[in-house]
Design a protein around this motif. Structure first.
Motif: not given
Length: 422
Positions: A135-141, A248-256, A280-282
């Protein structure tokens, strides 16, 4: 599916069986089998319902479910039965153990009044036969910082009076829950987080095999001082020849809660000294990061896949829990999957919907669209196209033009996304 053995005992866990259940679960996920006493202690206090399959007293399959709220299109929190920790030991595959566990659990969920069941599928082909659909996908960059084209002289954040502050884990626990409450109510597919989630994410307890290491945490404050963004990331320490930083920086959480906060946090991370690459993580498939930089090719997709899977336990209830931007009606015939885990949810329904509300009622009228329950899950959060599902052979259009009318009803301006792995 294989031959079911009736001598295998499938049931809720009893007293003293948790360590054996954890051992079976860790075996299924290819982790060191024996749990630590700390993991047993932590999991004993976790909410949820634990099921196991036992052969001569030994746990050979695991299953956990817990109460959840998932955000429907329009922002309504929908009661969900979240499924997790599903394993079958290699010695006991193809014996119907998952079918027995998931059927018992979903029947109980229907009886409680849960409208949907949710899960994150480790393998794609398992859950479709139980009526779930992606029902919902995720993308990593992966972002090549040097290629972004960002002007290092440009202030971050850009809004006058807005600011960024580094905080510690105590600050995340204090500020994060209220921010996420704002964020997840506006994001279809997002799920709720309890206090244990924030405690685990900030190192108060951990069940992983590696010791928890404190990440870097940044909050974005709007011009009035309100926290409207949170970034949590970790970095490695890697240098190339000539003292060139390759970190390398690995994002664990980005909420806005606002686009301005999201833009500021991504730009902040790409401006930190010594960081050459950002993972970016998922993220949501339509995340701003895809087109945020002057050179959009700096953000390269590394993964684009399914993420949140949904099974509608109550079709009328789930369809009327969400909102609809356009007005119209369509008669759909929902065909449940052969195994009908949790009891059949199919039938023929007339959906009348619009910005002012909706109704979904059983009908004997002619079906305009015929679709399996898993295909309806793809539409529920607004991510899939009915027309495309018809072209794929997953939906049958019985009346010309019905797919276009249904697309106008179900599609949304923001793609669904679940920020969490559970």
């Amino acid at each position: 599916m294989g031959v079911q053995r009736t001598d295998l005992d499938v049931r809720p866990l009893g007293d003293g069986e948790l360590p054996d259940w954890i051992r079976a679960m860790r075996t299924g996920f290819l982790r060191t089998p024996t749990p630590t006493p700390r993991e047993v202690e932590i999991r004993s206090g976790a909410p949820g319902r634990l099921y196991g399959a036992f052969d001569a007293g030994r746990c050979v399959a695991t299953y956990r479910s817990f109460d959840q709220r998932v955000t429907a299109v329009g922002g309504a929190p929908v009661a969900a039965n979240a499924v997790s920790n599903v394993t079958v030991s290699p010695t006991h595959r193809r014996r119907g153990l998952l079918t027995r566990m998931i059927d018992a659990d979903l029947r109980a969920a229907r009886d409680r009044g849960d409208l949907v069941a949710t899960l994150i599928a480790a393998e794609y082909r398992i859950y479709g036969r139980y009526g779930f659909g992606p029902a919902a996908g995720a993308t990593e960059w992966e972002i090549d910082v040097a290629r972004t084209g960002l002007d290092p002289r440009r202030p971050v954040p850009e809004e006058p009076g807005a600011r960024l502050d580094l905080v510690d884990p105590d600050g995340v626990r204090a500020l994060g829950p209220a921010l996420y409450e704002r964020v997840h109510r506006g994001q279809p597919g997002a799920v709720d987080r309890d206090a244990r989630w924030w405690q685990r994410a900030t190192g108060l307890f951990a069940t992983g095999d590696e010791p928890w290491k404190e990440p870097f945490c940044v909050v974005h404050r709007s011009t009035d001082g309100t926290v409207d963004g949170l970034l949590v990331y970790r970095t490695d320490e890697k240098w190339g020849e000539g003292k060139r930083p390759l970190n390398t920086a690995a994002v664990e959480e980005l909420s806005a809660a606002t686009p301005a906060a999201e833009r500021a946090l991504w730009r902040y991370l790409c401006a930190v000294d010594w960081i050459a690459t950002v993972r970016t993580g998922p993220r949501a498939p339509d995340s701003l990061v895809a087109d945020l930089f002057p050179d959009a090719r700096a953000a390269r997709v590394t993964t684009a896949a399914d993420w949140l899977w949904v099974r509608l336990l109550d079709v009328p209830g789930a369809l009327t829990a969400r909102s609809y931007e356009a007005a119209g009606s369509v008669v759909i015939e929902v065909v449940d999957e052969p195994l009908a885990a949790g009891g059949p949810s199919g039938g023929r329904f007339r959906l009348d919907a619009g910005p002012q509300g909706s109704s979904c009622t059983p009908t004997t009228g002619s079906a305009e669209l015929v679709l399996p329950l898993g295909a309806l899950a793809r539409l529920w959060l607004g991510d899939a196209s009915v027309r495309r599902l018809v072209d794929l052979g997953l939906v049958e259009e019985e009346r010309p033009g019905a797919a276009a009318r249904a697309d106008a009803l179900f599609r949304t301006g923001r793609r669904p996304w679940c920020p969490d792995l559970f």
